[in-house]
Design a protein around this motif. Structure first.
Motif, short mmCIF file in Angstrom:
data_model
loop_
_atom_site.label_atom_id
_atom_site.label_comp_id
_atom_site.label_asym_id
_atom_site.label_seq_id
_atom_site.Cartn_x
_atom_site.Cartn_y
_atom_site.Cartn_z
N GLU A 255 52.25 23.88 13.90
CA GLU A 255 53.41 23.05 13.62
C GLU A 255 54.62 23.92 13.31
OE1 GLU A 255 52.75 20.74 10.10
OE2 GLU A 255 52.04 22.45 8.93
N ALA A 256 55.79 23.29 13.34
CA ALA A 256 57.04 23.97 12.98
C ALA A 256 57.34 23.72 11.51
CB ALA A 256 58.18 23.45 13.85
N VAL A 257 57.76 24.76 10.80
CA VAL A 257 58.13 24.63 9.39
C VAL A 257 59.38 25.46 9.12
CG1 VAL A 257 55.78 24.21 8.57
CG2 VAL A 257 56.63 26.55 8.70
N ILE A 258 60.13 25.05 8.09
CA ILE A 258 61.28 25.82 7.61
C ILE A 258 61.00 26.20 6.16
CG2 ILE A 258 63.75 25.78 7.12
CD1 ILE A 258 64.12 23.85 9.40
N LEU A 259 60.97 27.49 5.87
CA LEU A 259 60.71 28.00 4.53
C LEU A 259 61.84 28.93 4.13
CD1 LEU A 259 56.92 28.87 5.02
CD2 LEU A 259 57.86 26.80 3.98
N ASN A 260 62.49 28.61 2.99
CA ASN A 260 63.61 29.43 2.51
C ASN A 260 64.68 29.61 3.59
OD1 ASN A 260 62.32 29.82 -0.01
ND2 ASN A 260 61.14 31.53 0.85
N ASN A 261 64.94 28.51 4.28
CA ASN A 261 65.98 28.48 5.34
C ASN A 261 65.64 29.39 6.53
OD1 ASN A 261 67.68 26.67 3.90
ND2 ASN A 261 68.42 28.38 2.64
N LYS A 262 64.39 29.75 6.67
CA LYS A 262 63.95 30.54 7.83
C LYS A 262 62.97 29.70 8.65
CE LYS A 262 64.56 35.01 5.52
NZ LYS A 262 63.89 36.27 5.09
N TYR A 263 62.93 29.98 9.94
CA TYR A 263 62.16 29.16 10.87
C TYR A 263 60.84 29.86 11.23
CZ TYR A 263 66.55 26.63 11.36
OH TYR A 263 67.68 25.90 11.10
N PHE A 264 59.74 29.09 11.12
CA PHE A 264 58.42 29.63 11.40
C PHE A 264 57.59 28.63 12.19
CE2 PHE A 264 59.78 31.52 7.40
CZ PHE A 264 59.47 32.87 7.56
N ALA B 193 62.11 28.20 26.58
CA ALA B 193 63.05 29.29 26.88
C ALA B 193 62.71 30.60 26.20
CB ALA B 193 64.47 28.86 26.47
N THR B 194 61.91 30.57 25.14
CA THR B 194 61.69 31.79 24.37
C THR B 194 60.21 32.09 24.23
OG1 THR B 194 61.61 30.59 22.27
CG2 THR B 194 63.76 31.32 23.00
N GLU B 195 59.94 33.34 23.85
CA GLU B 195 58.57 33.75 23.55
C GLU B 195 58.60 34.63 22.31
OE1 GLU B 195 54.89 36.44 25.34
OE2 GLU B 195 56.51 35.77 26.67
N GLN B 196 57.82 34.25 21.30
CA GLN B 196 57.71 35.01 20.06
C GLN B 196 56.26 35.45 19.91
OE1 GLN B 196 61.49 34.82 19.50
NE2 GLN B 196 60.42 35.48 17.66
N SER B 197 56.05 36.60 19.31
CA SER B 197 54.69 37.06 19.09
C SER B 197 54.61 37.76 17.73
CB SER B 197 54.25 38.02 20.20
OG SER B 197 55.07 39.17 20.22
N LEU C 207 51.85 32.61 9.80
CA LEU C 207 53.25 32.25 9.91
C LEU C 207 53.93 33.21 10.88
CD1 LEU C 207 54.24 31.49 6.20
CD2 LEU C 207 53.99 29.84 8.05
N ILE C 208 54.49 32.65 11.95
CA ILE C 208 55.18 33.47 12.95
C ILE C 208 56.67 33.17 12.88
CG2 ILE C 208 55.38 34.01 15.40
CD1 ILE C 208 52.53 33.14 15.74
N PRO C 209 57.50 34.15 12.50
CA PRO C 209 58.94 33.90 12.38
C PRO C 209 59.58 33.67 13.74
CG PRO C 209 58.46 36.23 12.07
CD PRO C 209 57.13 35.54 12.16
N MET C 210 60.55 32.76 13.78
CA MET C 210 61.30 32.46 15.00
C MET C 210 62.66 33.12 14.91
SD MET C 210 59.19 30.62 16.74
CE MET C 210 60.18 29.79 18.00
N SER C 211 63.15 33.62 16.02
CA SER C 211 64.43 34.34 16.03
C SER C 211 65.62 33.40 16.09
CB SER C 211 64.46 35.30 17.23
OG SER C 211 64.30 34.58 18.44
N GLU C 212 65.38 32.12 16.36
CA GLU C 212 66.47 31.16 16.44
C GLU C 212 65.98 29.80 15.97
OE1 GLU C 212 65.76 30.14 21.16
OE2 GLU C 212 67.54 31.24 20.54
N LYS C 213 66.92 28.87 15.84
CA LYS C 213 66.56 27.53 15.39
C LYS C 213 65.67 26.84 16.41
CE LYS C 213 70.67 26.64 12.55
NZ LYS C 213 71.81 25.73 12.31
N PHE C 214 64.93 25.85 15.91
CA PHE C 214 64.07 25.09 16.80
C PHE C 214 64.89 24.26 17.78
CE2 PHE C 214 61.35 25.32 12.89
CZ PHE C 214 60.42 26.21 13.43
N LYS C 215 64.31 24.09 18.95
CA LYS C 215 64.88 23.20 19.96
C LYS C 215 63.85 22.15 20.31
CE LYS C 215 65.45 26.58 22.83
NZ LYS C 215 65.04 27.71 21.99
#
Length: 300
Positions: A160-169, A195-199, A216-224
């Protein structure tokens, strides 16, 4: 079967017990039954209905002593030291034994049958702590239902997508779905959307039986909005799993994650205005009718 974690706990507990040997006023001796063996304070047993664990407690002092008996779930802390967690164990023991000076007593510790109703390969592990004040003698108990080798298994329960301390994971919930200790676990995770790939890579020295871990995998940008696919490779010394999961993010879900309230649509706004207008008209009509009624009544 010898497990790495069991050996580590055993080694530290063994030396700790040796250090306390001169201070403890009692000794503990296992009384073995069929399909039970003991090596360096670890009891290995094959489960049999109605079978028990038996110990002889010997008071080596000239004073009456109380021995508190605890059952616990063994683990290791981040520094590799043994810790024992209170919780649901498969052992049912007496809580306190009082020994007279230089006296002894045999005690019985029962298996909780509900733990062993389901067939499983491998072993389940509990600890028994015989305590005198802050000191204790610890025995590990490994119980198996058959003589098969551990069957390791890993599953993904949720992503699932979560936001923790204003960061996207992206949060991935992974479960050790077996009664085996998993040791030296390496997890390589990839998150892919349109459009993106995170690892990211995570390593665990051990994962307890039937327990869950959170990745928890950090995302480099906001969710779309769109569909997110997680690709996970989980490796132990003996097996590798390739696991997939996916979830969808709608615009409404993204707004919810960001704490943005859904806007009122024009259609909804028009309906509200329509109902308010009707209520206002009825209120005015009621006032006029009431006024006319009062006027007529005064003329009479």
């Amino acid at each position: 079967m010898k497990k790495i974690l069991t050996l580590l706990i055993l080694m530290v507990s063994f030396f700790a017990t040796k250090a306390y040997a001169d201070k403890l006023d009692f000794t503990v001796t296992p009384i073995l039954e069929e399909e039970q063996s003991v090596t360096d304070q670890t009891i290995s047993a094959k489960y049999q209905a109605q079978q028990t664990l038996r110990f002889n407690l010997q008071n080596n002092s000239d004073n009456t002593i109380d021995i508190n008996i605890k059952t616990a779930i063994p683990d290791l802390d981040n520094d590799g030291n043994p810790i024992f967690t209170d919780g649901h164990t498969f052992l049912d023991s007496p809580s306190t034994i009082t020994l007279p000076p230089n006296g002894s007593q045999e005690i019985t510790i029962n298996y909780k049958a509900e733990t062993f109703k389901k067939d499983f390969d491998g072993e389940v592990t509990n600890a028994i702590l015989f305590c005198q004040g802050e000191k204790n003698i610890t025995y590990l108990v490994n119980v198996r239902k058959n003589d098969n080798k551990d069957t390791e298994n890993i599953v993904i329960e949720k992503s699932e997508a979560v936001i923790l301390n204003n960061k996207y994971f992206i949060r991935i919930l992974i479960k050790n779905d077996s009664n085996a200790w998993l040791n030296n676990v390496l997890i390589d995770s990839h998150i892919m959307d349109q459009a993106t790939e995170q690892s990211d890579t995570h390593q665990f020295s051990h994962i307890a039986p039937n327990s869950k871990i959170e990745i928890l995998i950090p995302m480099s940008e906001k969710f779309k909005a769109g569909t997110y696919l997680t690709l996970n490779t989980v490796q132990t010394a003996s097996r590798t799993w390739n696991l997939e999961s996916q979830f969808k993010l709608s615009t409404e879900k993204i707004d919810e994650l960001n704490g943005i309230e859904a806007p009122i649509h024009k259609g909804e706004h028009s309906k509200i205005f329509y109902f308010v207008s009707i209520l206002f008209f009825l209120l005015v009509l009621t006032i006029i009718l009431q006024f006319n009624f009062i006027q007529k009544h005064n003329r009479i």
